[in-house]
Design an enzyme around this catalytic site. Structure first.
Site, PDB file in Angstrom:
ATOM      1  N   GLU A  27      66.620 -14.081 -26.020  1.00 25.31           N
ATOM      2  CA  GLU A  27      65.497 -14.102 -27.506  1.00 25.31           C
ATOM      3  C   GLU A  27      65.559 -15.500 -26.559  1.00 25.31           C
ATOM      4  O   GLU A  27      65.949 -16.735 -26.344  1.00 25.31           O
ATOM      5  CB  GLU A  27      65.765 -14.136 -28.839  1.00 25.31           C
ATOM      6  CG  GLU A  27      65.032 -14.879 -30.000  1.00 25.31           C
ATOM      7  CD  GLU A  27      65.608 -13.935 -31.250  1.00 25.31           C
ATOM      8  OE1 GLU A  27      66.340 -13.687 -31.164  1.00 25.31           O
ATOM      9  OE2 GLU A  27      64.355 -13.818 -31.535  1.00 25.31           O
ATOM     10  N   ASN A 172      60.195  -5.608 -33.022  1.00 24.15           N
ATOM     11  CA  ASN A 172      61.621  -6.165 -33.607  1.00 24.15           C
ATOM     12  C   ASN A 172      62.225  -5.966 -35.012  1.00 24.15           C
ATOM     13  O   ASN A 172      60.547  -5.962 -36.228  1.00 24.15           O
ATOM     14  CB  ASN A 172      62.008  -6.912 -33.162  1.00 24.15           C
ATOM     15  CG  ASN A 172      63.381  -7.785 -33.418  1.00 24.15           C
ATOM     16  OD1 ASN A 172      64.157  -6.967 -32.800  1.00 24.15           O
ATOM     17  ND2 ASN A 172      63.515  -8.673 -34.314  1.00 24.15           N
ATOM     18  N   GLU A 173      62.797  -5.401 -35.496  1.00 27.51           N
ATOM     19  CA  GLU A 173      63.377  -5.052 -37.115  1.00 27.51           C
ATOM     20  C   GLU A 173      62.149  -5.097 -37.806  1.00 27.51           C
ATOM     21  O   GLU A 173      62.268  -5.878 -38.683  1.00 27.51           O
ATOM     22  CB  GLU A 173      64.119  -6.377 -36.996  1.00 27.51           C
ATOM     23  CG  GLU A 173      65.322  -6.190 -36.595  1.00 27.51           C
ATOM     24  CD  GLU A 173      66.262  -7.543 -36.994  1.00 27.51           C
ATOM     25  OE1 GLU A 173      66.530  -8.309 -37.705  1.00 27.51           O
ATOM     26  OE2 GLU A 173      68.000  -7.345 -36.200  1.00 27.51           O
ATOM     27  N   GLU A 292      70.921  -4.529 -30.925  1.00 29.45           N
ATOM     28  CA  GLU A 292      71.295  -6.043 -31.183  1.00 29.45           C
ATOM     29  C   GLU A 292      72.857  -6.029 -31.868  1.00 29.45           C
ATOM     30  O   GLU A 292      73.190  -4.873 -32.666  1.00 29.45           O
ATOM     31  CB  GLU A 292      70.802  -6.463 -31.815  1.00 29.45           C
ATOM     32  CG  GLU A 292      69.863  -7.598 -31.547  1.00 29.45           C
ATOM     33  CD  GLU A 292      68.119  -8.641 -31.723  1.00 29.45           C
ATOM     34  OE1 GLU A 292      69.688  -8.949 -32.988  1.00 29.45           O
ATOM     35  OE2 GLU A 292      67.698  -8.606 -32.377  1.00 29.45           O
TER      36      GLU A 292
HETATM   37  O1  AHR Z   1      70.391 -12.113 -33.032  1.00 30.87           O
HETATM   38  C1  AHR Z   1      70.029 -13.051 -33.909  1.00 30.87           C
HETATM   39  C2  AHR Z   1      68.705 -12.482 -34.860  1.00 30.87           C
HETATM   40  O2  AHR Z   1      69.214 -11.765 -35.126  1.00 30.87           O
HETATM   41  C3  AHR Z   1      67.432 -11.310 -33.685  1.00 30.87           C
HETATM   42  O3  AHR Z   1      66.132 -12.969 -33.955  1.00 30.87           O
HETATM   43  C4  AHR Z   1      67.157 -10.690 -34.598  1.00 30.87           C
HETATM   44  O4  AHR Z   1      66.523  -8.779 -34.152  1.00 30.87           O
HETATM   45  C5  AHR Z   1      67.715 -10.361 -35.755  1.00 30.87           C
HETATM   46  O5  AHR Z   1      68.358 -10.314 -37.291  1.00 30.87           O
END
Ligand code: AHR
Length: 520
Positions: A27, A172-173, A292
């Site tokens: 990231e 994402n999330e 993740e």
């Molecule tokens: O990996 C760190 C963070 O964790 C990521 O940006 C997010 O997707 C998750 O909450």
């Protein structure tokens, strides 16, 4: 000493071990990229500014596919900023990590770096603050061979051939209130479905990942998956799971059992997937991308490291730089066991993350790069879990945990490579105090089978590798392994992760030293 027994049968595979299970995640966060993989002034930097010493460690780690460019970062990201001539790329603030993004590294540079380590690019699109059209623009830029304004642009930017990105994450999330553009399952489900359908109008073969829950402990967990899949089921191939674990309040016993939570998470998401599949009368298969997962001392980040202030937006700050202990590495090894045990439904996964940010590899600007404790179970599992995961049962004592009640002290999975006959056993001892003697039948392996074992353990379960002492913790040969008359036995010290490789004669393949990657 306690006793335990392990049973496996090479005739009972759970499913093939997909190489994508050994993926990672990079990231634009902290020093993951800048002063991590990329440091043009470093003595080992190549002509493009990438550190050769880091590249070597990433190869050794054996990561198959890398998810990019976020994470929370992606929900505020304009992909167009990261392509074109560097002088023209804008510097932007990143709200997710309260940092400044220079856009010095973007799609082209990251893809070249991935090519140099032989890993696949997995792209995430911004469905937080952007939408379907911007996702389509990126898809056209990345994957259309030629013939449009976007492809002309790509070619002007130095890339004639398309990037051919196969796997795409639809945001994402999106279940997390911290996410830029966070929305309800209903709203996200509609947006994800619309985007997935549009992307598939471009290429029906794309592999699409819809956002599941960012933790099994989210209040919306379960219902989120049901609603999102109700909208997207036939248009996606994966639903994501995210999970981070940490030792809380000194409760190492519960922390050691984190894989119990991961097992339940996977089982419950699979149940929800099957529920929606039944309601839809669909034949389509949706699998899990556990994109993740790791140990992350998030409480410390929230209380100590989090950046704030309208005049404080540093470039590449030291964020989420957890130093991992032996205890953490054993938990990571156990989480890999959980993923392998579900190889039939978890067909992709990403260790979050890769360098400096909650990472198995650390770097010092101008200085060394080193392996964290967590490097070893990942590298060895990636190198040795080949072929198919086997149904594996373990009879062992249990111990009590505050978080999960009584849990088995020993947890294990086995893999079998039909091409060579090699069996790999991955096993953890979660006891804080007691060594276990583990016995196992060699099953279909001949009596002449040979074995090697390596163990990660330490008298100090909080031992770490540091800049000053980068080799404090590493794997050691476990000489207690005995194979005799069709039966094997090995001693597993408290808080340990062990890999045992059983080979049929004439087809030798030994455990590589210190987690070296055996490239397939
Ligand atoms: O990996 C760190 C963070 O964790 C990521 O940006 C997010 O997707 C998750 O909450």
């Amino acid at each position: 000493m306690a006793n335990a027994r392990l049973l496996f049968d090479t005739r009972l595979p759970v499913g093939p071990v997909n190489r994508r299970l050994f993926g990672s995640f990079v990231e634009h966060l902290g020093r993951a990229i800048y002063d991590g993989i990329y440091e043009p002034t470093h003595p080992t930097a190549d002509a493009d500014g990438f550190r050769e010493d880091v590249r070597e460690l990433v190869r050794e780690l054996g990561v198959s596919a890398i998810r990019y460019p976020g994470g929370n970062f992606v929900s505020g990201f304009r992909w167009e900023d990261s392509v074109g001539s560097r002088e023209d790329r804008p510097t932007r603030i990143d709200l997710a990590w309260h940092s400044t993004e220079t856009n010095e590294i973007g799609l082209h540079e990251f893809h070249s770096w991935l090519e140099s380590i032989g890993s696949e690019l997995v792209l995430a699109v911004n469905l937080g603050t952007r939408g379907t059209l911007e996702a389509l623009d990126l898809l056209e830029y990345a994957n259309l061979p030629a013939g449009s304004r976007r492809t002309d642009e790509r070619m002007r930017n130095g890339r004639t051939d398309p990037f051919k990105v196969s796997m795409w994450c639809l945001g994402n999330e999106m279940d997390g209130p911290w996410q830029l553009g966070h929305r309800s399952a209903e709203d996200y489900g509609k947006l994800a479905a619309q985007t997935a359908r549009a992307m598939r109008m471009f290429d029906p073969a794309l592999e699409l990942v819809v956002c599941g829950s960012s933790s099994r402990h989210m209040p919306t967990f379960g219902e989120w998956e049901r609603v999102v899949l109700t909208h997207t089921y036939d248009d996606v191939d994966f639903i994501s799971c995210h999970a981070y674990y940490e030792e809380k309040g000194g409760d190492a016993a519960s922390f050691l059992a984190s894989a119990v939570d991961m097992d339940a998470f996977i089982d419950q998401v699979v149940a929800t997937v099957e529920h929606v599949k039944a309601l839809k009368r669909s034949d389509h298969v949706v699998n899990i991308s556990f994109d993740e997962w790791n140990v992350w001392y998030n409480e410390r980040f929230e209380k100590v490291d989090k950046l704030t202030g309208v005049d404080n937006w540093p470039v590449a700050p030291r964020l989420l730089e957890d130093g991992y202990t032996v205890l953490d590495a054993v938990v990571v090894g156990n989480l890999l066991i959980s993923l392998l045990r579900h190889a039939d439904r978890v067909t992709s996964a990403s260790l979050a993350q890769l360098v400096n940010v909650i990472a198995p590899i650390m770097t010092e600007p101008g200085g060394i790069a080193w392996r964290q404790t967590t490097f070893f179970p990942f590298a060895l599992t990636s190198a040795l879990a080949i072929g198919e995961a086997l149904t594996t049962s373990v009879e062992s004592d249990t111990y009590d945990t505050t978080a999960y009640g009584p849990v088995p002290t020993i947890d294990a999975v086995t893999t079998h490579d039909p091409a060579t006959g090699t069996v790999a056993i991955f096993v953890v001892n979660r006891s804080l105090t007691e060594t276990t003697a583990l016995q196992f039948d060699l099953g279909a392996l001949s009596n002449a089978a040979t074995g090697t074992a390596q163990t990660l353990s330490d008298e100090d379960i909080y031992a770490v590798n540091t800049l000053e002492n980068p080799n404090r913790v590493s794997m050691r040969d476990n000489d207690s392994l005995i194979l005799d008359d069709g039966v094997g036995s090995v001693e597993l010290p408290p808080v340990s992760w062990t890999v045992i490789l059983l080979e049929d004669p004439g087809r030798a393949k030994t455990i590589p030293p210190r987690g070296n990657r055996l490239h397939a």
